[in-house]
Design a protein around this motif. Structure first.
Motif, PDB file in Angstrom:
ATOM      1  N   VAL A   9      54.212  72.724 -19.245  1.00 18.51           N
ATOM      2  CA  VAL A   9      54.413  74.158 -19.552  1.00 18.51           C
ATOM      3  C   VAL A   9      55.695  74.530 -19.712  1.00 18.51           C
ATOM      4  N   ALA A  10      56.279  74.959 -20.944  1.00 17.64           N
ATOM      5  CA  ALA A  10      57.495  75.300 -21.304  1.00 17.64           C
ATOM      6  C   ALA A  10      58.066  76.709 -20.971  1.00 17.64           C
ATOM      7  N   ARG A  11      58.933  77.233 -20.713  1.00 23.42           N
ATOM      8  CA  ARG A  11      59.438  78.500 -20.509  1.00 23.42           C
ATOM      9  C   ARG A  11      58.821  79.511 -21.692  1.00 23.42           C
ATOM     10  N   GLY A  12      58.141  80.454 -21.046  1.00 27.76           N
ATOM     11  CA  GLY A  12      57.537  81.509 -21.968  1.00 27.76           C
ATOM     12  C   GLY A  12      56.052  81.026 -22.397  1.00 27.76           C
ATOM     13  N   GLN A  13      55.467  80.038 -21.980  1.00 27.77           N
ATOM     14  CA  GLN A  13      54.326  79.451 -22.381  1.00 27.77           C
ATOM     15  C   GLN A  13      53.191  80.000 -21.336  1.00 27.77           C
ATOM     16  N   ASP A  14      52.290  80.663 -21.946  1.00 25.35           N
ATOM     17  CA  ASP A  14      50.991  81.108 -20.774  1.00 25.35           C
ATOM     18  C   ASP A  14      49.768  80.991 -21.580  1.00 25.35           C
ATOM     19  N   ASN A  15      49.432  80.379 -22.442  1.00 23.26           N
ATOM     20  CA  ASN A  15      48.265  80.200 -23.256  1.00 23.26           C
ATOM     21  C   ASN A  15      48.061  78.786 -23.321  1.00 23.26           C
ATOM     22  N   GLN A  16      46.688  78.633 -23.464  1.00 27.94           N
ATOM     23  CA  GLN A  16      46.049  77.093 -23.522  1.00 27.94           C
ATOM     24  C   GLN A  16      46.652  76.362 -24.960  1.00 27.94           C
ATOM     25  N   ARG A  17      46.560  77.259 -26.200  1.00 27.64           N
ATOM     26  CA  ARG A  17      47.042  76.508 -27.411  1.00 27.64           C
ATOM     27  C   ARG A  17      48.556  76.455 -27.398  1.00 27.64           C
ATOM     28  N   GLY A  39      40.364  68.780 -20.720  1.00 27.05           N
ATOM     29  CA  GLY A  39      39.420  69.883 -20.307  1.00 27.05           C
ATOM     30  C   GLY A  39      38.428  69.235 -19.513  1.00 27.05           C
ATOM     31  N   ASN A  40      38.041  67.780 -19.676  1.00 28.70           N
ATOM     32  CA  ASN A  40      37.031  67.147 -18.970  1.00 28.70           C
ATOM     33  C   ASN A  40      37.624  66.249 -17.702  1.00 28.70           C
ATOM     34  N   ASP A  41      38.654  66.518 -17.486  1.00 33.84           N
ATOM     35  CA  ASP A  41      39.398  65.607 -16.194  1.00 33.84           C
ATOM     36  C   ASP A  41      39.244  66.507 -15.017  1.00 33.84           C
ATOM     37  N   PRO A  42      38.717  65.759 -13.905  1.00 34.68           N
ATOM     38  CA  PRO A  42      38.690  66.596 -12.826  1.00 34.68           C
ATOM     39  C   PRO A  42      39.915  67.130 -12.028  1.00 34.68           C
ATOM     40  N   ASN A  85      43.926  67.931 -12.871  1.00 33.38           N
ATOM     41  CA  ASN A  85      45.362  68.268 -13.857  1.00 33.38           C
ATOM     42  C   ASN A  85      46.281  68.129 -13.003  1.00 33.38           C
ATOM     43  N   ILE A  86      47.639  67.582 -13.324  1.00 32.87           N
ATOM     44  CA  ILE A  86      48.652  67.786 -12.738  1.00 32.87           C
ATOM     45  C   ILE A  86      49.642  68.625 -14.195  1.00 32.87           C
ATOM     46  N   VAL A  87      50.154  69.602 -13.575  1.00 31.06           N
ATOM     47  CA  VAL A  87      50.745  70.671 -14.323  1.00 31.06           C
ATOM     48  C   VAL A  87      52.365  70.743 -14.248  1.00 31.06           C
ATOM     49  N   TRP A  88      53.164  70.260 -14.790  1.00 28.60           N
ATOM     50  CA  TRP A  88      54.527  70.290 -14.836  1.00 28.60           C
ATOM     51  C   TRP A  88      54.820  71.901 -15.626  1.00 28.60           C
ATOM     52  N   CYS A  89      55.217  72.361 -14.666  1.00 29.46           N
ATOM     53  CA  CYS A  89      55.517  73.928 -14.955  1.00 29.46           C
ATOM     54  C   CYS A  89      56.972  74.342 -15.150  1.00 29.46           C
ATOM     55  N   GLU A  90      57.690  74.561 -16.340  1.00 26.18           N
ATOM     56  CA  GLU A  90      59.125  75.144 -16.254  1.00 26.18           C
ATOM     57  C   GLU A  90      58.931  76.639 -16.786  1.00 26.18           C
ATOM     58  N   ASN A  91      57.996  77.380 -16.540  1.00 30.03           N
ATOM     59  CA  ASN A  91      57.808  78.710 -16.993  1.00 30.03           C
ATOM     60  C   ASN A  91      58.186  79.386 -15.522  1.00 30.03           C
ATOM     61  N   TYR A  92      58.667  80.758 -16.024  1.00 29.07           N
ATOM     62  CA  TYR A  92      59.023  81.631 -14.772  1.00 29.07           C
ATOM     63  C   TYR A  92      58.051  82.303 -14.161  1.00 29.07           C
ATOM     64  N   ARG A  93      57.133  82.452 -14.871  1.00 30.62           N
ATOM     65  CA  ARG A  93      55.696  82.882 -14.125  1.00 30.62           C
ATOM     66  C   ARG A  93      54.858  81.726 -13.571  1.00 30.62           C
ATOM     67  N   THR A 133      44.037  78.872 -17.295  1.00 25.61           N
ATOM     68  CA  THR A 133      44.921  78.861 -18.351  1.00 25.61           C
ATOM     69  C   THR A 133      44.165  77.909 -19.435  1.00 25.61           C
ATOM     70  N   ILE A 134      43.804  76.568 -18.772  1.00 27.39           N
ATOM     71  CA  ILE A 134      43.098  75.893 -19.617  1.00 27.39           C
ATOM     72  C   ILE A 134      41.532  75.971 -19.394  1.00 27.39           C
ATOM     73  N   SER A 135      40.907  76.563 -20.277  1.00 33.79           N
ATOM     74  CA  SER A 135      39.345  76.960 -20.043  1.00 33.79           C
ATOM     75  C   SER A 135      38.616  75.560 -19.860  1.00 33.79           C
ATOM     76  N   SER A 136      37.865  75.406 -18.885  1.00 37.26           N
ATOM     77  CA  SER A 136      36.943  74.137 -18.590  1.00 37.26           C
ATOM     78  C   SER A 136      36.114  74.389 -17.517  1.00 37.26           C
ATOM     79  N   GLN A 137      34.863  73.633 -17.586  1.00 37.37           N
ATOM     80  CA  GLN A 137      33.886  73.759 -16.658  1.00 37.37           C
ATOM     81  C   GLN A 137      34.355  72.712 -15.401  1.00 37.37           C
ATOM     82  N   PHE A 138      35.461  71.875 -15.905  1.00 35.14           N
ATOM     83  CA  PHE A 138      35.589  70.570 -14.853  1.00 35.14           C
ATOM     84  C   PHE A 138      37.142  71.256 -14.180  1.00 35.14           C
TER      85      PHE A 138
END
Length: 173
Positions: free
Chosen positions: A14-22, A100-103, A105-113, A119-124
């Motif tokens: 997740v880069a700076r300023g990114q906050d949506n799945q796409r 989206g099917n992984d139980p 997730n590791i998120v490397w987040c460089e966003n300030y928020r 953020t990633i919609s999933s049943q898992f």
């Protein structure tokens, strides 16, 4: 002979300023610090030639390489979004199909928020380990879980094995 446990784990940048799945799934590379982190997760393996656990990844369709780690009891294949091809669709469905099917997730987040768990919609995606790099090689790590998911000491130790390179781990007894 005992079979090894197989685990598939999604990895997002997740880069700076990114906050949506796409936007997050469209990332095709990360920062230098993120790339160093990936090196610590395991070895880059060729999807064309790898004989171990592939976690559903197909050569070319899902990229040419992936990150893989194993020991005597466990095989882990990482679904690294930045290593997968973007594809033609605007929703980056191929990446989401895996991550989206992984139980976990590791998120490397460089966003300030702060990264939002949904953020990633999933049943898992039952557990998300969010890593915020800070100054002086320090990291803030948050573990987010879906309601109803219980942590055990064994689970926490297994997660630590996944995100902390083996040569950096220690026994706290």
């Amino acid at each position: 002979m005992l079979a090894r446990e197989t685990i598939k784990i999604g990895v997002l940048f997740v880069a700076r300023g990114q906050d949506n799945q796409r936007d997050i799934l469209k990332n095709s590379k990360g920062s230098e610090a993120y790339e160093e982190f990936l090196k610590g997760l395991g070895d880059r393996v060729s999807l064309k030639h790898h004989l171990g656990f592939q976690a559903g990844l197909k050569y070319k369709a899902d990229g040419e390489e992936a990150i893989y780690s194993s020991d005597a009891l466990t095989e882990i294949m990482y679904h690294v979004a930045t290593m997968m091809p973007e594809g033609e669709d605007d929703q980056v469905l191929n990446k989401k199909r895996h991550i989206g099917n992984d139980p976990v997730n590791i998120v490397w987040c460089e966003n300030y928020r702060l990264y939002r768990r949904n953020t990633i919609s999933s049943q898992f995606n039952f557990v998300q380990i969010v890593i915020y790099p800070m100054k002086f090689n320090l990291f803030r790590v948050m573990i987010q879980k879906k309601d109803g998911v219980c942590f055990s000491d064994i689970f926490v130790k297994k997660i630590a094995w996944v995100i902390i390179p083996m040569d950096k781990q220690y026994d706290s007894r």
